[in-house]
Design an enzyme around this catalytic site. Sequence first.
Site, PDB file in Angstrom:
ATOM      1  N   LYS A  50      33.621  87.102  55.885  1.00  0.00           N
ATOM      2  CA  LYS A  50      34.929  87.886  55.615  1.00  0.00           C
ATOM      3  C   LYS A  50      35.935  87.936  56.446  1.00  0.00           C
ATOM      4  CE  LYS A  50      32.454  88.111  52.722  1.00  0.00           C
ATOM      5  NZ  LYS A  50      31.141  87.826  52.443  1.00  0.00           N
ATOM      6  N   SER A 145      16.244  84.185  55.411  1.00  0.00           N
ATOM      7  CA  SER A 145      16.266  83.343  54.649  1.00  0.00           C
ATOM      8  C   SER A 145      16.955  82.208  55.086  1.00  0.00           C
ATOM      9  CB  SER A 145      17.284  83.440  53.298  1.00  0.00           C
ATOM     10  OG  SER A 145      18.504  83.958  53.454  1.00  0.00           O
ATOM     11  N   VAL A 185      28.295  82.801  44.759  1.00  0.00           N
ATOM     12  CA  VAL A 185      29.061  83.807  45.700  1.00  0.00           C
ATOM     13  C   VAL A 185      29.560  82.941  46.878  1.00  0.00           C
ATOM     14  CG1 VAL A 185      28.965  85.710  46.967  1.00  0.00           C
ATOM     15  CG2 VAL A 185      27.747  85.670  44.831  1.00  0.00           C
ATOM     16  N   HIS A 447      46.666 109.781  41.896  1.00  0.00           N
ATOM     17  CA  HIS A 447      47.682 108.810  41.329  1.00  0.00           C
ATOM     18  C   HIS A 447      48.708 108.507  42.532  1.00  0.00           C
ATOM     19  CE1 HIS A 447      50.133 106.955  38.603  1.00  0.00           C
ATOM     20  NE2 HIS A 447      51.369 107.626  39.101  1.00  0.00           N
TER      21      HIS A 447
HETATM   22  P1  FAD Z   1      18.514  87.863  57.972  1.00  0.00           P
HETATM   23  O1  FAD Z   1      20.137  88.324  58.179  1.00  0.00           O
HETATM   24  O2  FAD Z   1      18.444  86.196  57.613  1.00  0.00           O
HETATM   25  O3  FAD Z   1      17.971  87.825  59.586  1.00  0.00           O
HETATM   26  C1  FAD Z   1      16.559  87.379  59.753  1.00  0.00           C
HETATM   27  C2  FAD Z   1      16.480  87.120  61.334  1.00  0.00           C
HETATM   28  O4  FAD Z   1      15.225  86.916  61.575  1.00  0.00           O
HETATM   29  C3  FAD Z   1      17.333  86.025  61.894  1.00  0.00           C
HETATM   30  O5  FAD Z   1      18.108  86.434  62.938  1.00  0.00           O
HETATM   31  C4  FAD Z   1      16.208  84.987  62.283  1.00  0.00           C
HETATM   32  O6  FAD Z   1      16.887  84.316  63.674  1.00  0.00           O
HETATM   33  C5  FAD Z   1      15.053  85.801  62.571  1.00  0.00           C
HETATM   34  N1  FAD Z   1      13.864  85.435  62.649  1.00  0.00           N
HETATM   35  C6  FAD Z   1      13.279  84.442  61.611  1.00  0.00           C
HETATM   36  N2  FAD Z   1      11.862  84.012  62.103  1.00  0.00           N
HETATM   37  C7  FAD Z   1      11.830  84.600  63.052  1.00  0.00           C
HETATM   38  C8  FAD Z   1      10.553  84.583  64.014  1.00  0.00           C
HETATM   39  N3  FAD Z   1       9.550  83.796  63.645  1.00  0.00           N
HETATM   40  N4  FAD Z   1      10.612  85.141  65.252  1.00  0.00           N
HETATM   41  C9  FAD Z   1      11.917  85.932  65.419  1.00  0.00           C
HETATM   42  N5  FAD Z   1      12.892  86.053  64.843  1.00  0.00           N
HETATM   43  C10 FAD Z   1      12.902  85.329  63.673  1.00  0.00           C
HETATM   44  N6  FAD Z   1      25.277  89.477  51.746  1.00  0.00           N
HETATM   45  C11 FAD Z   1      25.729  90.561  51.449  1.00  0.00           C
HETATM   46  O7  FAD Z   1      25.464  91.375  51.169  1.00  0.00           O
HETATM   47  N7  FAD Z   1      27.277  90.511  51.355  1.00  0.00           N
HETATM   48  C12 FAD Z   1      28.012  89.371  51.962  1.00  0.00           C
HETATM   49  O8  FAD Z   1      29.173  89.555  52.084  1.00  0.00           O
HETATM   50  C13 FAD Z   1      27.240  88.164  52.384  1.00  0.00           C
HETATM   51  N8  FAD Z   1      27.808  87.084  52.481  1.00  0.00           N
HETATM   52  C14 FAD Z   1      27.033  85.957  52.856  1.00  0.00           C
HETATM   53  C15 FAD Z   1      27.575  84.861  53.266  1.00  0.00           C
HETATM   54  C16 FAD Z   1      27.168  83.695  53.839  1.00  0.00           C
HETATM   55  C17 FAD Z   1      27.840  82.640  54.399  1.00  0.00           C
HETATM   56  C18 FAD Z   1      25.533  83.740  54.117  1.00  0.00           C
HETATM   57  C19 FAD Z   1      24.980  82.659  54.338  1.00  0.00           C
HETATM   58  C20 FAD Z   1      25.161  84.960  53.224  1.00  0.00           C
HETATM   59  C21 FAD Z   1      25.825  85.997  53.063  1.00  0.00           C
HETATM   60  N9  FAD Z   1      25.022  87.345  52.769  1.00  0.00           N
HETATM   61  C22 FAD Z   1      25.893  88.227  52.044  1.00  0.00           C
HETATM   62  C23 FAD Z   1      23.681  87.431  52.471  1.00  0.00           C
HETATM   63  C24 FAD Z   1      23.084  88.116  53.924  1.00  0.00           C
HETATM   64  O9  FAD Z   1      23.574  87.500  54.809  1.00  0.00           O
HETATM   65  C25 FAD Z   1      21.589  88.062  53.629  1.00  0.00           C
HETATM   66  O10 FAD Z   1      21.065  88.806  52.408  1.00  0.00           O
HETATM   67  C26 FAD Z   1      20.828  89.119  54.817  1.00  0.00           C
HETATM   68  O11 FAD Z   1      21.338  88.348  55.911  1.00  0.00           O
HETATM   69  C27 FAD Z   1      19.508  89.322  54.783  1.00  0.00           C
HETATM   70  O12 FAD Z   1      18.995  90.067  55.792  1.00  0.00           O
HETATM   71  P2  FAD Z   1      17.487  89.962  56.492  1.00  0.00           P
HETATM   72  O13 FAD Z   1      17.530  90.889  57.372  1.00  0.00           O
HETATM   73  O14 FAD Z   1      16.459  89.957  55.254  1.00  0.00           O
HETATM   74  O15 FAD Z   1      17.647  88.378  57.085  1.00  0.00           O
END
Ligand code: FAD
Length: 468
Positions: A50, A145, A185, A447
């Site tokens: 962003k 992911s 997206v 408005h």
């Molecule tokens: P994540 O944010 O992936 O966090 C998981 C964390 O777990 C990571 O920090 C990783 O290092 C850690 N981890 C993994 N395995 C281990 C382990 N064994 N031990 C310790 N730590 C570990 N979503 C939106 O809603 N709006 C957006 O504008 C948007 N833009 C995006 C743009 C891009 C380029 C990308 C790639 C994604 C975007 N997304 C967006 C998607 C969004 O980033 C994800 O849906 C969101 O981050 C998921 O959150 P989460 O907490 O499930 O996992």
Amino acid sequence: MAYDLIVIGSGPGGYVCAIKAAQLGLKVGVVEKRATYGGTCLNIGCIPSKALLHASEMFHQAGHGLDTLGVEVGAPKLNLAKMMAHKDATVKANVEGVSFLFKKNKIDGIQGTGKVLGQGKVSVTNDKGEEQILETKNIVIATGSDVAGIPGVQVDIDEKVIISSTGGIALEKVPGNMIVVGGGVIGLELGSVWARLGAKVTVVEYLDAILGGMDGEVSKQFQRMLAKQGMEFKLGAKVTGVVKDGKGAKVTFEPVKGGDAVTLDADVVLIATGRKPYTEGLGLAEAGVVMDPRGRVEIDNHFQTSVAGIYAIGDVVRGPMLAHKAEDEGVAVAEILAGQAGHVNYDVIPGVVYTQPEVASVGKTEEELKAAGIAYKVGKFPFTANGRARAMQATDGFVKILADKETDRVLGGHIVGFGAGEMIHEIAVLMEFGGSSEDLGRTCHAHPTMSEAVKEAALSTFFKPIHM
Ligand code: FAD
């Protein structure tokens, strides 16, 4: 020390879960293998993309359209290093914000790779290879992911020439031409960034439409708008090869419906074919945690896995891979663990594409309503008929409301237009309260605002708009 909750992963799912649980009185630790908190979203996803979308849009506007407002600035000059520094500073401020919130809520941040050893036990191994075992009443897996490749195609991502989104937010120069594999997206957002900065961008997409799953009318109009901005689209095209070639790369694809293969050259190829759940090294199988056939952690309606006391949320489980979905699941699990009734309404999760114009959607699409056999009515209003949009030269796009034919209850809202990602929330709130298009159409809107188009679309759903 024994914890009430250990969260593995500090993305929007994990860190929000941890904060909420701590606010509700639980003793919480968060295990994160990355050097900074905030996960994909804050470090390499939502936030940096962003920052670049905004900066590149400012660059584009300076060169196109300001003069018609009487603002003459001459040809803008790109300082990409400075733009990247803005992105890095934005990321830094956000990830430091999470550290601050952990301290404020007395959450232990534990740096290292987490592994589930079974009910109530997590091992954490830090960079030096030192292992510690944490004891806890509950575990939440929020490991997110990772980039998914192209099914059946071997692609060597070097993050310089053949890149994922991670390379796509960190290029050191603007490519002359870029091929984006995947018209979802992430591909369209990052494709927009580099197109605005001067790259010739071609999107190659397997489906017959971009933004698969979005309302068909929205997707079609949006594609036309992006094409007007200079993006080229190869739809219904199956990529069969992406290989490095000299300083650039070659992408080969063939029509899904059959026909001759085509090979295009690119300076940079962005692989944006989606993401897959990340569970590597977590020890889930050994711990008895069941996965679903798509490699996601299987959970019940209360986010619990097949092992009691082990929960999972966010990108690693079913549902849209969105930061706010992960956050809401984090809150719900924390509430459940604190003895409250945590709940997520999956029918009302907005989705936004942060291009210009933006695309925002909540609830059902027309295609989904048709498939479900639900009788519906449609109300639409274009921004060309909205005074504020004209004043801001932001007349591209429209608002579309879908309501139940019998009850008038709003079932879906879709907006293409400037600020769509903000406007969508009034439809989301309305839907949470089970509101009708008449409720929305009779709500006084300030408005002149772009949001008046939402009201007018609602008016045309149950009767007639005023300004058309
Ligand atoms: P994540 O944010 O992936 O966090 C998981 C964390 O777990 C990571 O920090 C990783 O290092 C850690 N981890 C993994 N395995 C281990 C382990 N064994 N031990 C310790 N730590 C570990 N979503 C939106 O809603 N709006 C957006 O504008 C948007 N833009 C995006 C743009 C891009 C380029 C990308 C790639 C994604 C975007 N997304 C967006 C998607 C969004 O980033 C994800 O849906 C969101 O981050 C998921 O959150 P989460 O907490 O499930 O996992």
